[in-house]
Design a protein around this motif. Structure first.
Motif, PDB file in Angstrom:
ATOM      1  N   SER A 259       0.834  -1.193   0.000  1.00  0.00           N
ATOM      2  CA  SER A 259       0.000   0.000   0.000  1.00  0.00           C
ATOM      3  C   SER A 259       0.872   1.246   0.000  1.00  0.00           C
ATOM      4  O   SER A 259       2.028   1.217   0.443  1.00  0.00           O
ATOM      5  N   LEU A 260       0.329   2.334  -0.512  1.00  0.00           N
ATOM      6  CA  LEU A 260       1.033   3.623  -0.497  1.00  0.00           C
ATOM      7  C   LEU A 260      -0.005   4.733  -0.518  1.00  0.00           C
ATOM      8  O   LEU A 260      -1.197   4.499  -0.722  1.00  0.00           O
ATOM      9  N   ASP A 261       0.459   5.957  -0.319  1.00  0.00           N
ATOM     10  CA  ASP A 261      -0.422   7.118  -0.269  1.00  0.00           C
ATOM     11  C   ASP A 261      -0.126   8.026  -1.456  1.00  0.00           C
ATOM     12  O   ASP A 261       0.964   8.586  -1.567  1.00  0.00           O
ATOM     13  N   ASN A 262      -1.103   8.174  -2.344  1.00  0.00           N
ATOM     14  CA  ASN A 262      -0.951   9.034  -3.514  1.00  0.00           C
ATOM     15  C   ASN A 262      -1.496  10.441  -3.278  1.00  0.00           C
ATOM     16  O   ASN A 262      -1.693  11.199  -4.238  1.00  0.00           O
ATOM     17  N   GLY A 263      -1.763  10.775  -2.025  1.00  0.00           N
ATOM     18  CA  GLY A 263      -2.255  12.107  -1.723  1.00  0.00           C
ATOM     19  C   GLY A 263      -3.667  12.336  -2.228  1.00  0.00           C
ATOM     20  O   GLY A 263      -4.541  11.484  -2.088  1.00  0.00           O
ATOM     21  N   LEU A 264      -3.900  13.490  -2.833  1.00  0.00           N
ATOM     22  CA  LEU A 264      -5.241  13.874  -3.268  1.00  0.00           C
ATOM     23  C   LEU A 264      -5.678  13.179  -4.554  1.00  0.00           C
ATOM     24  O   LEU A 264      -6.821  13.344  -4.984  1.00  0.00           O
ATOM     25  N   LYS A 265      -4.774  12.413  -5.165  1.00  0.00           N
ATOM     26  CA  LYS A 265      -5.124  11.689  -6.400  1.00  0.00           C
ATOM     27  C   LYS A 265      -4.826  10.207  -6.206  1.00  0.00           C
ATOM     28  O   LYS A 265      -3.855   9.672  -6.748  1.00  0.00           O
ATOM     29  N   PRO A 266      -5.676   9.512  -5.444  1.00  0.00           N
ATOM     30  CA  PRO A 266      -5.370   8.128  -5.073  1.00  0.00           C
ATOM     31  C   PRO A 266      -5.307   7.146  -6.232  1.00  0.00           C
ATOM     32  O   PRO A 266      -4.667   6.108  -6.115  1.00  0.00           O
ATOM     33  N   HIS A 267      -5.958   7.456  -7.351  1.00  0.00           N
ATOM     34  CA  HIS A 267      -5.976   6.521  -8.480  1.00  0.00           C
ATOM     35  C   HIS A 267      -5.052   6.949  -9.610  1.00  0.00           C
ATOM     36  O   HIS A 267      -5.035   6.338 -10.672  1.00  0.00           O
ATOM     37  N   SER A 268      -4.252   7.973  -9.398  1.00  0.00           N
ATOM     38  CA  SER A 268      -3.409   8.538 -10.455  1.00  0.00           C
ATOM     39  C   SER A 268      -2.311   7.572 -10.893  1.00  0.00           C
ATOM     40  O   SER A 268      -1.498   7.127 -10.075  1.00  0.00           O
ATOM     41  N   LEU A 269      -2.252   7.280 -12.186  1.00  0.00           N
ATOM     42  CA  LEU A 269      -1.202   6.404 -12.713  1.00  0.00           C
ATOM     43  C   LEU A 269       0.188   7.018 -12.542  1.00  0.00           C
ATOM     44  O   LEU A 269       1.107   6.331 -12.061  1.00  0.00           O
ATOM     45  N   PRO A 270       0.422   8.296 -12.889  1.00  0.00           N
ATOM     46  CA  PRO A 270       1.761   8.855 -12.677  1.00  0.00           C
ATOM     47  C   PRO A 270       2.198   8.806 -11.214  1.00  0.00           C
ATOM     48  O   PRO A 270       3.380   8.563 -10.935  1.00  0.00           O
ATOM     49  N   ARG A 271       1.278   9.025 -10.286  1.00  0.00           N
ATOM     50  CA  ARG A 271       1.661   8.979  -8.869  1.00  0.00           C
ATOM     51  C   ARG A 271       2.014   7.558  -8.437  1.00  0.00           C
ATOM     52  O   ARG A 271       2.940   7.361  -7.643  1.00  0.00           O
ATOM     53  N   TYR A 272       1.292   6.587  -8.945  1.00  0.00           N
ATOM     54  CA  TYR A 272       1.670   5.193  -8.668  1.00  0.00           C
ATOM     55  C   TYR A 272       3.056   4.901  -9.231  1.00  0.00           C
ATOM     56  O   TYR A 272       3.894   4.265  -8.587  1.00  0.00           O
ATOM     57  N   LEU A 273       3.309   5.351 -10.459  1.00  0.00           N
ATOM     58  CA  LEU A 273       4.560   5.000 -11.138  1.00  0.00           C
ATOM     59  C   LEU A 273       5.779   5.653 -10.505  1.00  0.00           C
ATOM     60  O   LEU A 273       6.865   5.069 -10.501  1.00  0.00           O
ATOM     61  N   THR A 274       5.648   6.869  -9.999  1.00  0.00           N
ATOM     62  CA  THR A 274       6.811   7.546  -9.421  1.00  0.00           C
ATOM     63  C   THR A 274       7.105   7.101  -7.990  1.00  0.00           C
ATOM     64  O   THR A 274       8.133   7.491  -7.428  1.00  0.00           O
ATOM     65  N   ALA A 275       6.240   6.275  -7.405  1.00  0.00           N
ATOM     66  CA  ALA A 275       6.462   5.808  -6.031  1.00  0.00           C
ATOM     67  C   ALA A 275       7.648   4.839  -5.972  1.00  0.00           C
ATOM     68  O   ALA A 275       7.851   4.022  -6.873  1.00  0.00           O
ATOM     69  N   LYS A 276       8.410   4.922  -4.912  1.00  0.00           N
ATOM     70  CA  LYS A 276       9.582   4.052  -4.764  1.00  0.00           C
ATOM     71  C   LYS A 276       9.185   2.574  -4.713  1.00  0.00           C
ATOM     72  O   LYS A 276       9.902   1.720  -5.244  1.00  0.00           O
ATOM     73  N   LYS A 277       8.069   2.274  -4.067  1.00  0.00           N
ATOM     74  CA  LYS A 277       7.633   0.876  -3.993  1.00  0.00           C
ATOM     75  C   LYS A 277       7.391   0.311  -5.383  1.00  0.00           C
ATOM     76  O   LYS A 277       7.763  -0.831  -5.674  1.00  0.00           O
ATOM     77  N   THR A 278       6.755   1.107  -6.226  1.00  0.00           N
ATOM     78  CA  THR A 278       6.511   0.655  -7.598  1.00  0.00           C
ATOM     79  C   THR A 278       7.825   0.496  -8.343  1.00  0.00           C
ATOM     80  O   THR A 278       8.041  -0.506  -9.048  1.00  0.00           O
ATOM     81  N   GLY A 279       8.715   1.475  -8.187  1.00  0.00           N
ATOM     82  CA  GLY A 279      10.013   1.403  -8.862  1.00  0.00           C
ATOM     83  C   GLY A 279      10.809   0.181  -8.459  1.00  0.00           C
ATOM     84  O   GLY A 279      11.429  -0.468  -9.313  1.00  0.00           O
ATOM     85  N   ARG A 280      10.806  -0.151  -7.174  1.00  0.00           N
ATOM     86  CA  ARG A 280      11.536  -1.343  -6.727  1.00  0.00           C
ATOM     87  C   ARG A 280      10.931  -2.616  -7.299  1.00  0.00           C
ATOM     88  O   ARG A 280      11.662  -3.540  -7.696  1.00  0.00           O
ATOM     89  N   ALA A 281       9.608  -2.685  -7.342  1.00  0.00           N
ATOM     90  CA  ALA A 281       8.942  -3.884  -7.885  1.00  0.00           C
ATOM     91  C   ALA A 281       9.280  -4.082  -9.358  1.00  0.00           C
ATOM     92  O   ALA A 281       9.505  -5.210  -9.804  1.00  0.00           O
ATOM     93  N   ILE A 282       9.301  -2.985 -10.119  1.00  0.00           N
ATOM     94  CA  ILE A 282       9.648  -3.074 -11.542  1.00  0.00           C
ATOM     95  C   ILE A 282      11.118  -3.459 -11.708  1.00  0.00           C
ATOM     96  O   ILE A 282      11.459  -4.338 -12.512  1.00  0.00           O
ATOM     97  N   ALA A 283      11.974  -2.811 -10.935  1.00  0.00           N
ATOM     98  CA  ALA A 283      13.418  -3.071 -11.058  1.00  0.00           C
ATOM     99  C   ALA A 283      13.766  -4.504 -10.745  1.00  0.00           C
ATOM    100  O   ALA A 283      14.699  -5.079 -11.333  1.00  0.00           O
ATOM    101  N   GLU A 284      13.039  -5.101  -9.825  1.00  0.00           N
ATOM    102  CA  GLU A 284      13.330  -6.486  -9.434  1.00  0.00           C
ATOM    103  C   GLU A 284      13.239  -7.429 -10.626  1.00  0.00           C
ATOM    104  O   GLU A 284      13.986  -8.412 -10.721  1.00  0.00           O
ATOM    105  N   GLY A 285      12.338  -7.137 -11.533  1.00  0.00           N
ATOM    106  CA  GLY A 285      12.194  -7.971 -12.721  1.00  0.00           C
ATOM    107  C   GLY A 285      13.215  -7.706 -13.801  1.00  0.00           C
ATOM    108  O   GLY A 285      13.297  -8.454 -14.783  1.00  0.00           O
ATOM    109  N   LEU A 286      14.022  -6.657 -13.628  1.00  0.00           N
ATOM    110  CA  LEU A 286      15.002  -6.264 -14.641  1.00  0.00           C
ATOM    111  C   LEU A 286      16.428  -6.560 -14.233  1.00  0.00           C
ATOM    112  O   LEU A 286      17.352  -6.370 -15.029  1.00  0.00           O
ATOM    113  N   MET A 287      16.614  -7.008 -13.006  1.00  0.00           N
ATOM    114  CA  MET A 287      17.975  -7.234 -12.503  1.00  0.00           C
ATOM    115  C   MET A 287      18.381  -8.697 -12.624  1.00  0.00           C
ATOM    116  O   MET A 287      17.559  -9.590 -12.694  1.00  0.00           O
TER     117      MET A 287
END
Length: 287
Positions: A259-287
């Motif tokens: 879970s994470l907090d996207n602030g005032l735009k909870p469903h925003s795709l850019p806010r999901y994508l820029t989150a560190k949790k999302t970045g780590r999950a994506i990177a795990e598949g690329l390493m």
């Protein structure tokens, strides 16, 4: 072909792969870099665009019809609107619940379907996510979900758009909102794909209305595992009304729910994508 493929949700109907990538690709690259230190090139990321499959040929320029409560169909559309209303009321104190006096929520109260749908649209117009939507756009969203879940030409075309972007180098599929349903079913349909990691953002896959209509159909209350995927990370903002069911592990098995907090735009795709949790999950598949 790209190592990461992003599948969009509702709201990109008048876009395209390149135009969508203008916002999505930098956001994803930022998230991966901040979450893992890994630097991606623009060519590492592609967007699977399917928004135009909801338009009839030659009608795209006419916009969305002036839909309102009278155009919400009984059954799937009405049930989904009520689910959104209930979820918004749980997430936001300012949104009245369907069972509050005067909300005209239930047939037993003697109200017509259109009157109940009017109450739902009014309540959602005061929520963080749906507040930016007009009546016609909320009804349009309902109809998109219903059409994808029930009309073979629509889901076949949408899944085919995902397949067009998957290549020998593709390792991660990132999918948002309704796109998570499209991507999930495409992955199930193609176990030969080299995709090892699936990242879902603001996903409605756990919602019974959607879950019980998935292809392949769930068995004994469990959804099929998506193809060749080794890791599935599901990330949700607790205030994301579209996701509704925030944890997918009880439905699908070994999903890592975050879970994470996207602030005032909870469903925003850019806010999901820029989150560190999302970045780590994506990177795990690329390493």
């Amino acid at each position: 072909m790209a190592r990461v493929v992003v599948v969009h949700g509702i709201g990109h109907e008048w876009s395209g792969s390149a135009l969508m990538g203008r916002d999505v690709v930098p956001a994803l690259r930022d998230g991966v870099r901040q979450g893992s230190g890994l630097r991606l090139d623009d060519d590492d990321v592609a967007c699977a665009f399917y928004g135009d499959v909801f338009f009839e040929e030659g009608t795209r320029g006419l916009g969305v019809p002036p839909w309102d409560e009278h155009d919400v169909e009984e059954g799937f559309e009405a049930e989904l609107l009520m689910v959104w209303w209930e979820a918004a009321a749980r997430a936001e104190p300012g949104v009245p619940a369907p069972d509050e006096p005067g909300t005209r929520a239930f047939p037993g109260a003697g109200w017509l379907l259109s009157q109940r749908m009017r109450s739902a649209l009014d309540a959602l117009s005061g929520s963080r996510f749906f507040g930016a939507y007009s009546d016609r756009m909320m009804v349009f969203a309902l109809k998109q979900v219903r059409r994808y879940m029930n009309e073979p030409p629509v889901w076949q075309a949408a899944r085919a758009r995902v397949a067009e972007e998957i290549g020998d180098d593709t390792r991660v599929v990132v999918a948002h909102s309704l796109g998570s349903v499209v991507a999930y079913e495409a992955l199930c349909e193609h176990p030969e794909w080299p995709v090892t990691d699936f990242v879902t953002l603001g996903s409605p896959l756990g919602l019974s209305l959607v879950f019980n209509r998935l292809s392949p159909l769930p068995e004994a209350g469990k959804g099929a595992w998506p193809g060749n995927v080794r890791r599935w990370t599901n990330i949700t903002d607790p205030g994301d009304v579209v996701a509704v069911v925030h944890e997918l592990a009880p439905r699908f098995g070994a999903v890592v729910d975050e879970s994470l907090d996207n602030g005032l735009k909870p469903h925003s795709l850019p806010r999901y994508l820029t989150a560190k949790k999302t970045g780590r999950a994506i990177a795990e598949g690329l390493m």
